[in-house]
Design an enzyme around this catalytic site. Structure first.
Site, PDB file in Angstrom:
ATOM      1  N   HIS A 113       1.751  52.781  13.522  1.00  0.00           N
ATOM      2  CA  HIS A 113       2.935  51.964  13.236  1.00  0.00           C
ATOM      3  C   HIS A 113       1.943  50.304  12.907  1.00  0.00           C
ATOM      4  O   HIS A 113       1.551  50.545  14.572  1.00  0.00           O
ATOM      5  CB  HIS A 113       4.509  52.251  13.162  1.00  0.00           C
ATOM      6  CG  HIS A 113       4.868  53.011  12.040  1.00  0.00           C
ATOM      7  ND1 HIS A 113       4.215  54.339  12.260  1.00  0.00           N
ATOM      8  CD2 HIS A 113       5.022  52.832  10.871  1.00  0.00           C
ATOM      9  CE1 HIS A 113       5.110  55.542  11.435  1.00  0.00           C
ATOM     10  NE2 HIS A 113       5.499  54.628  10.227  1.00  0.00           N
ATOM     11  N   LYS A 160       7.525  47.630  15.511  1.00  0.00           N
ATOM     12  CA  LYS A 160       8.248  49.158  15.167  1.00  0.00           C
ATOM     13  C   LYS A 160       9.492  49.461  16.031  1.00  0.00           C
ATOM     14  O   LYS A 160       8.611  49.044  17.406  1.00  0.00           O
ATOM     15  CB  LYS A 160       7.161  50.299  14.270  1.00  0.00           C
ATOM     16  CG  LYS A 160       7.986  51.130  14.321  1.00  0.00           C
ATOM     17  CD  LYS A 160       7.244  52.304  13.767  1.00  0.00           C
ATOM     18  CE  LYS A 160       8.425  53.863  13.306  1.00  0.00           C
ATOM     19  NZ  LYS A 160       9.662  53.542  12.402  1.00  0.00           N
TER      20      LYS A 160
HETATM   21  P1  NAP Z   1      12.347  43.865   8.683  1.00  0.00           P
HETATM   22  O1  NAP Z   1      11.736  43.522   7.556  1.00  0.00           O
HETATM   23  O2  NAP Z   1      12.659  44.116  10.381  1.00  0.00           O
HETATM   24  O3  NAP Z   1      13.746  43.969   7.556  1.00  0.00           O
HETATM   25  C1  NAP Z   1      15.444  44.847   8.768  1.00  0.00           C
HETATM   26  C2  NAP Z   1      16.528  43.875   7.933  1.00  0.00           C
HETATM   27  O4  NAP Z   1      17.790  44.307   8.373  1.00  0.00           O
HETATM   28  C3  NAP Z   1      16.433  41.753   8.456  1.00  0.00           C
HETATM   29  O5  NAP Z   1      16.564  41.609   7.620  1.00  0.00           O
HETATM   30  C4  NAP Z   1      17.753  41.918   8.864  1.00  0.00           C
HETATM   31  O6  NAP Z   1      18.480  41.374   8.452  1.00  0.00           O
HETATM   32  C5  NAP Z   1      18.243  42.982   8.507  1.00  0.00           C
HETATM   33  N1  NAP Z   1      19.178  43.341   9.733  1.00  0.00           N
HETATM   34  C6  NAP Z   1      18.906  43.953  10.988  1.00  0.00           C
HETATM   35  N2  NAP Z   1      20.056  43.700  11.693  1.00  0.00           N
HETATM   36  C7  NAP Z   1      21.937  44.450  10.787  1.00  0.00           C
HETATM   37  C8  NAP Z   1      22.524  44.617  10.047  1.00  0.00           C
HETATM   38  N3  NAP Z   1      23.544  45.604  11.509  1.00  0.00           N
HETATM   39  N4  NAP Z   1      23.066  45.492   8.688  1.00  0.00           N
HETATM   40  C9  NAP Z   1      22.602  44.607   7.966  1.00  0.00           C
HETATM   41  N5  NAP Z   1      21.486  44.315   7.750  1.00  0.00           N
HETATM   42  C10 NAP Z   1      20.817  44.211   9.491  1.00  0.00           C
HETATM   43  O7  NAP Z   1      12.555  46.111   8.442  1.00  0.00           O
HETATM   44  P2  NAP Z   1      11.803  46.967   7.772  1.00  0.00           P
HETATM   45  O8  NAP Z   1      10.086  46.834   7.596  1.00  0.00           O
HETATM   46  O9  NAP Z   1      12.033  46.300   5.857  1.00  0.00           O
HETATM   47  O10 NAP Z   1      12.078  48.051   8.399  1.00  0.00           O
HETATM   48  C11 NAP Z   1      13.415  48.400   8.601  1.00  0.00           C
HETATM   49  C12 NAP Z   1      13.690  50.146   8.797  1.00  0.00           C
HETATM   50  O11 NAP Z   1      13.190  50.518   6.990  1.00  0.00           O
HETATM   51  C13 NAP Z   1      13.558  50.371   9.735  1.00  0.00           C
HETATM   52  O12 NAP Z   1      14.051  50.703   9.704  1.00  0.00           O
HETATM   53  C14 NAP Z   1      11.794  51.057   9.070  1.00  0.00           C
HETATM   54  O13 NAP Z   1      11.274  52.074  10.444  1.00  0.00           O
HETATM   55  C15 NAP Z   1      12.110  51.819   8.142  1.00  0.00           C
HETATM   56  N6  NAP Z   1      11.148  52.365   6.833  1.00  0.00           N
HETATM   57  C16 NAP Z   1      11.854  53.061   6.412  1.00  0.00           C
HETATM   58  C17 NAP Z   1      10.736  53.444   4.948  1.00  0.00           C
HETATM   59  C18 NAP Z   1      10.717  55.366   4.610  1.00  0.00           C
HETATM   60  O14 NAP Z   1      10.342  55.601   3.750  1.00  0.00           O
HETATM   61  N7  NAP Z   1      12.474  55.802   5.076  1.00  0.00           N
HETATM   62  C19 NAP Z   1      10.196  52.453   4.604  1.00  0.00           C
HETATM   63  C20 NAP Z   1       9.840  51.881   5.500  1.00  0.00           C
HETATM   64  C21 NAP Z   1      10.305  50.866   6.536  1.00  0.00           C
HETATM   65  P3  NAP Z   1      18.177  39.306   8.603  1.00  0.00           P
HETATM   66  O15 NAP Z   1      16.441  39.133   7.602  1.00  0.00           O
HETATM   67  O16 NAP Z   1      19.346  38.572   7.554  1.00  0.00           O
HETATM   68  O17 NAP Z   1      18.779  38.836  10.222  1.00  0.00           O
END
Ligand code: NAP
Length: 268
Positions: A157, A161
């Protein structure tokens, strides 16, 4: 199911996955975006995140705020592992079906959340991976481990991450463990010269996490047998690749009660 649109709230709407979810919801006529949460974006229109015209949905700073102001059917959450459990609990408290892509749940938490969903009579899903190819990779790996029980998982990744190993690799390891003969691999006298060199230990085999800039999400499950190896590999190149799975999940959680862990269980 009625012809009413499914009302969707998106948590983490400004994030990389969250933006794809907002776009997917806005582009599906059977879904309606009713709330979006981003702790740090301020009260702007959710369409701003995806370069779309105004949606009429003003971004909330907290999930509680968002869910008390909108009658959502489903919450889609892609946020951070530290908040995943409490977000899911909050959604269930509001009677909103959780569809959770955020990783980092313990088996005990999943069990408890399943019970809470059942008490409320609502469906929910926690899926470490919504990509159909990745689900097939996991299924094929579990199948192969029946015949080739010596296995190691290598997951790759991006370097930002937060959790390791990935939720997908843990899920793969669980599926393998359910069918693989019990076996502690490797030399019993093996010693790590550098701590961690052999990766994380899971039920007799190892999981290795590679974190590098430029990498998106990949996983290789390597099997070793007499005079042969087998590699089952999946590569994700784009976050949009998860959206067909999220779309199916949003619709499916409307049809059952209890919390399901793993997208493979709702894939027809
Ligand atoms: P990212 O770009 O860092 O986005 C995370 C978002 O979460 C940020 O925009 C942040 O908001 C918000 N956030 C942080 N703390 C929060 C809280 N307490 N309540 C509500 N929102 C909050 O991350 P990403 O790449 O989108 O990934 C997010 C998650 O999905 C990770 O855990 C990743 O491992 C997972 N993921 C899962 C899959 C799947 O298929 N299941 C696929 C890809 C990723 P602000 O911008 O306002 O600070």
């Amino acid at each position: 199911m009625s012809n009413e649109r499914i009302k969707v709230a998106v948590n983490g709407a400004r994030g990389r996955m969250g933006r794809e979810v907002v776009k997917m919801v806005l582009e599906d006529e059977s879904l309606q975006l009713v709330a979006a949460v981003s702790p740090s974006a301020g009260p702007i229109d959710a369409g701003t995140f995806v370069g779309k015209p105004e949606t009429g949905v003003i971004v909330s700073a907290t999930l509680e705020q968002a869910l008390s102001g909108a009658k959502a059917d489903v919450l889609v959450d892609f946020t951070v592992p530290q908040a995943a459990y409490s977000n899911t609990k909050t959604a269930i408290d509001f009677g909103v079906r959780p569809v959770i892509g955020t990783t980092g749940f313990t088996p005990e938490q999943i069990e408890e959340l399943d019970e809470l969903c059942k008490q409320k009579g609502i469906g929910g899903l926690i899926a470490p991976n919504f990509s159909i190819g990745a689900i097939l990779m996991m299924k094929f790996a579990a199948e192969a481990s029946k015949y080739l029980p010596h296995v190691e998982i290598i997951e790759y990744h991006g370097d930002q991450k937060l959790d390791a190993p990935s939720g997908t690799s843990i899920k793969t390891a669980e599926l393998i463990s359910q069918v693989r003969q019990e076996l502690r691999q490797g030399n019993p006298n093996e010693e790590e010269v550098i701590e961690g060199a052999r990766g994380g230990y899971y039920n007799g085999f190892r999981i290795h996490s590679v974190r590098l800039p430029g990498v998106f999400a990949q996983q290789e499950v390597v099997f070793g047998g007499y005079g042969q190896t087998l590699k089952i590999r999946h590569d994700s190149y784009d976050r949009a690749g998860y959206m067909p799975g999220v779309n199916v999940a949003v619709k499916k959680v409307m049809t059952y009660s209890g919390l399901i862990y793993g997208f493979e269980h709702i894939m027809d």
